[in-house]
Enzyme design. Structure first.
Site, PDB file in Angstrom:
ATOM      1  N   ILE A   1       0.886  -1.162   0.027  1.00 10.79           N
ATOM      2  CA  ILE A   1      -0.069  -0.051   0.002  1.00 10.79           C
ATOM      3  C   ILE A   1       0.869   1.196   0.072  1.00 10.79           C
ATOM      4  O   ILE A   1       0.447   2.338  -0.633  1.00 10.79           O
ATOM      5  CB  ILE A   1      -0.957  -0.050   1.188  1.00 10.79           C
ATOM      6  CG1 ILE A   1      -1.743  -1.141   0.980  1.00 10.79           C
ATOM      7  CG2 ILE A   1      -1.730   1.359   1.166  1.00 10.79           C
ATOM      8  CD1 ILE A   1      -3.024  -1.509   2.425  1.00 10.79           C
TER       9      ILE A   1
ATOM     10  N   SER B   1      -4.228   2.866   8.219  1.00  7.89           N
ATOM     11  CA  SER B   1      -3.681   1.549   8.379  1.00  7.89           C
ATOM     12  C   SER B   1      -4.420   0.828   9.512  1.00  7.89           C
ATOM     13  O   SER B   1      -5.356  -0.062   9.432  1.00  7.89           O
ATOM     14  CB  SER B   1      -2.205   1.724   8.532  1.00  7.89           C
ATOM     15  OG  SER B   1      -1.598   0.609   8.328  1.00  7.89           O
ATOM     16  N   ARG B   2      -3.772   1.183  10.709  1.00 10.98           N
ATOM     17  CA  ARG B   2      -4.570   0.585  12.111  1.00 10.98           C
ATOM     18  C   ARG B   2      -4.538   1.673  12.983  1.00 10.98           C
ATOM     19  O   ARG B   2      -3.706   2.238  13.136  1.00 10.98           O
ATOM     20  CB  ARG B   2      -3.664  -0.667  12.743  1.00 10.98           C
ATOM     21  CG  ARG B   2      -4.189  -1.903  11.855  1.00 10.98           C
ATOM     22  CD  ARG B   2      -5.718  -2.466  11.787  1.00 10.98           C
ATOM     23  NE  ARG B   2      -5.794  -3.773  11.191  1.00 10.98           N
ATOM     24  CZ  ARG B   2      -6.143  -3.822   9.902  1.00 10.98           C
ATOM     25  NH1 ARG B   2      -6.525  -2.595   9.108  1.00 10.98           N
ATOM     26  NH2 ARG B   2      -6.227  -4.929   9.443  1.00 10.98           N
TER      27      ARG B   2
ATOM     28  N   ASP C   1      -9.224   6.853   8.847  1.00 11.15           N
ATOM     29  CA  ASP C   1      -9.982   5.647   8.392  1.00 11.15           C
ATOM     30  C   ASP C   1     -10.244   4.627   9.528  1.00 11.15           C
ATOM     31  O   ASP C   1     -10.994   3.656   9.401  1.00 11.15           O
ATOM     32  CB  ASP C   1      -9.693   5.325   6.795  1.00 11.15           C
ATOM     33  CG  ASP C   1     -10.635   4.132   6.478  1.00 11.15           C
ATOM     34  OD1 ASP C   1     -11.977   4.554   6.385  1.00 11.15           O
ATOM     35  OD2 ASP C   1     -10.325   3.209   5.657  1.00 11.15           O
TER      36      ASP C   1
ATOM     37  N   GLU D   1     -12.245   1.275  17.562  1.00 11.81           N
ATOM     38  CA  GLU D   1     -13.163   1.203  16.381  1.00 11.81           C
ATOM     39  C   GLU D   1     -14.205   0.041  16.471  1.00 11.81           C
ATOM     40  O   GLU D   1     -15.385  -0.135  15.996  1.00 11.81           O
ATOM     41  CB  GLU D   1     -12.573   1.417  14.839  1.00 11.81           C
ATOM     42  CG  GLU D   1     -11.741  -0.038  14.717  1.00 11.81           C
ATOM     43  CD  GLU D   1     -11.245   0.149  13.153  1.00 11.81           C
ATOM     44  OE1 GLU D   1     -10.594   1.113  12.880  1.00 11.81           O
ATOM     45  OE2 GLU D   1     -11.384  -0.752  12.784  1.00 11.81           O
TER      46      GLU D   1
ATOM     47  N   HIS E   1     -13.359   2.845   8.644  1.00 15.40           N
ATOM     48  CA  HIS E   1     -12.463   1.620   7.893  1.00 15.40           C
ATOM     49  C   HIS E   1     -13.146   1.057   6.641  1.00 15.40           C
ATOM     50  O   HIS E   1     -13.345   0.070   6.313  1.00 15.40           O
ATOM     51  CB  HIS E   1     -12.617   0.711   8.943  1.00 15.40           C
ATOM     52  CG  HIS E   1     -11.374  -0.398   8.813  1.00 15.40           C
ATOM     53  ND1 HIS E   1     -10.690  -0.674   9.994  1.00 15.40           N
ATOM     54  CD2 HIS E   1     -10.753  -0.801   7.901  1.00 15.40           C
ATOM     55  CE1 HIS E   1      -9.590  -1.575   9.548  1.00 15.40           C
ATOM     56  NE2 HIS E   1      -9.501  -1.359   8.216  1.00 15.40           N
ATOM     57  N   GLN E   2     -13.179   2.013   5.757  1.00 16.62           N
ATOM     58  CA  GLN E   2     -13.732   1.709   4.333  1.00 16.62           C
ATOM     59  C   GLN E   2     -12.844   1.961   3.182  1.00 16.62           C
ATOM     60  O   GLN E   2     -13.472   1.824   2.068  1.00 16.62           O
ATOM     61  CB  GLN E   2     -14.918   2.604   3.978  1.00 16.62           C
ATOM     62  CG  GLN E   2     -14.512   4.235   3.840  1.00 16.62           C
ATOM     63  CD  GLN E   2     -15.499   5.253   3.395  1.00 16.62           C
ATOM     64  OE1 GLN E   2     -16.507   5.325   4.005  1.00 16.62           O
ATOM     65  NE2 GLN E   2     -15.553   5.541   2.003  1.00 16.62           N
ATOM     66  N   ALA E   3     -11.580   1.944   3.512  1.00 21.65           N
ATOM     67  CA  ALA E   3     -10.506   2.362   2.458  1.00 21.65           C
ATOM     68  C   ALA E   3     -10.636   1.135   1.522  1.00 21.65           C
ATOM     69  O   ALA E   3     -10.353   1.362   0.250  1.00 21.65           O
ATOM     70  CB  ALA E   3      -9.224   2.256   2.966  1.00 21.65           C
TER      71      ALA E   3
END
Ligand code: NAD
Length: 345
Positions: free
Chosen positions: A153, A228-229, A253, A258, A290-292
């Protein structure tokens, strides 16, 4: 026919699995996989899980006691799996690269939106407010972007940034050879970057890698992008840095807490997470759920690779996409069982 229990399933997950699966009986559960829901997996041959399932010791022990020997992660990251507990009992397979471009493009879209405020302009013009006051940004051309983690990525993201004419500074534990961009120390990256984007995995070492001390080293007015996280960033430290205007804007994101919130509809309810509520309330922060990964290409690749993973496991083949707790320790590779036998154990 082997039976697979899918956890944390949403309508968009089913589309490609239903299209591509001919061999397995899949049951879709909306519940996340955790110690309270693991019972649903009784009678199945494998479970398929996602980023916010909690695959801890209790869950592994229960799955193992039901005779399940396969966990299929339909994602790339796997920080939510207790690998040491799974090792020797349950094989963990993942989808290492379903579309690095999907995540990289999304990271750039967060940066563009934050900088040029298209989200605000959209809301304004819908109310016939055509004022430009407060919508100013800057040219990305010529700015310095610090990319932490230059795997699949990170590399894709760097390619996009170079297309914008940005100067790239990169940091990775394992720098790529002949990369065509500069690797620097983490400190130098923090000190010199106008924008910092995170693309490394969450591990013991990277937990809160951007904390109070690291924020102090950054340029005043830096932009932070995290696709990422969540736990790569100490959120309290980020909030303080936003309040002090050290960080000018953040596009997130992912968020460290989450798991109980993302992917669910809480509109009309009161969110109990004050830190998240504070973040969302800031005009210079964009939080997305978290939709990437959410592109057609990525969803198709996730389904294809997960079905391949099932097939390899149930036909006793070598497992191309197996991961275990030793896989990240690159210096142990010589005596790696996977290299010798095609499986981690
Ligand atoms: P990858 O394994 O190809 O690359 C990760 C890179 O990080 C590697 O080059 C590795 O050497 C580097 N790295 C590891 N530890 C590091 C450290 N301590 N400091 C600096 N660099 C370090 O992984 P990828 O496919 O590029 O994915 C990166 C991350 O993106 C995943 O781990 C996952 O958390 C996240 N991700 C998010 C989404 C989303 O929808 N938001 C989707 C997919 C992946």
């Amino acid at each position: 026919m082997k039976k697979i229990a899918f956890f944390d399933t949403k309508p968009y997950d089913k589309v490609w699995f239903d299209k591509l699966n001919t061999q397995y009986e899949i049951s879709y559960f909306e519940n996340k996989l955790n110690s309270k829901t693991v019972k649903l997996a009784t009678g199945y041959d494998a479970v398929c899980a996602f980023v916010n399932d909690e695959i801890d010791k209790d869950v592994i022990d229960s799955l193992y006691s039901y005779g399940i020997k396969l966990i299929l992660m339909r994602c790339a990251g796997y920080s939510n799996v207790d690998f040491k507990e799974a090792y020797g009992k349950i094989h963990v397979l993942r989808v290492p690269a379903y579309s690095p471009n999907a995540i990289a493009e999304y990271a750039m879209s967060l940066l563009l939106t934050l900088n040029r405020k298209t989200h605000k302009a959209y809301n304004r013009t819908r109310e016939f407010n055509f004022s430009l006051v407060g919508l100013g940004g800057f040219d990305l051309y010529g700015k310095t972007i610090g990319v932490i983690g230059t795997g699949r990525i990170g590399k894709s993201f760097i390619r996009i940034c170079k297309g914008f004419g940005m100067n790239v500074l990169a940091y990775d534990l394992y720098p790529a050879k002949d990369a065509g961009y500069n690797y620097v120390s983490l400190d130098e990256l923090l000190e010199k970057s106008d924008i910092i984007s995170l693309h490394c995995p969450l591990t013991k070492e990277t937990y809160h890698m951007l904390d109070k001390e690291e924020f102090k080293k950054m340029k005043k007015g830096v932009f932070i992008i995290n696709t990422s996280r969540g736990a790569l960033i100490d959120t309290e430290a980020l909030l303080t840095s936003l309040n002090k205007k050290k960080v000018k804007a953040a596009g997130l994101d992912v968020y460290e807490e989450e798991a109980n919130v993302f992917y669910e509809d809480f509109s009309g309810k009161i969110i109990k997470d004050d830190v998240l509520a504070l973040l969302i309330s800031k005009p210079n922060v964009i939080v997305t759920s978290h939709q990437a990964f959410l592109t057609d290409e990525a969803l198709m690749n996730i389904a294809e690779t997960t079905i391949l993973n099932m097939r390899q496991f149930f036909s006793n083949d070598k497992l191309d996409n197996e991961v275990c707790y030793q896989c990240d320790e690159k210096d142990k590779k010589e005596d790696c069982k996977k290299i010798k036998n095609g499986r981690c154990f």
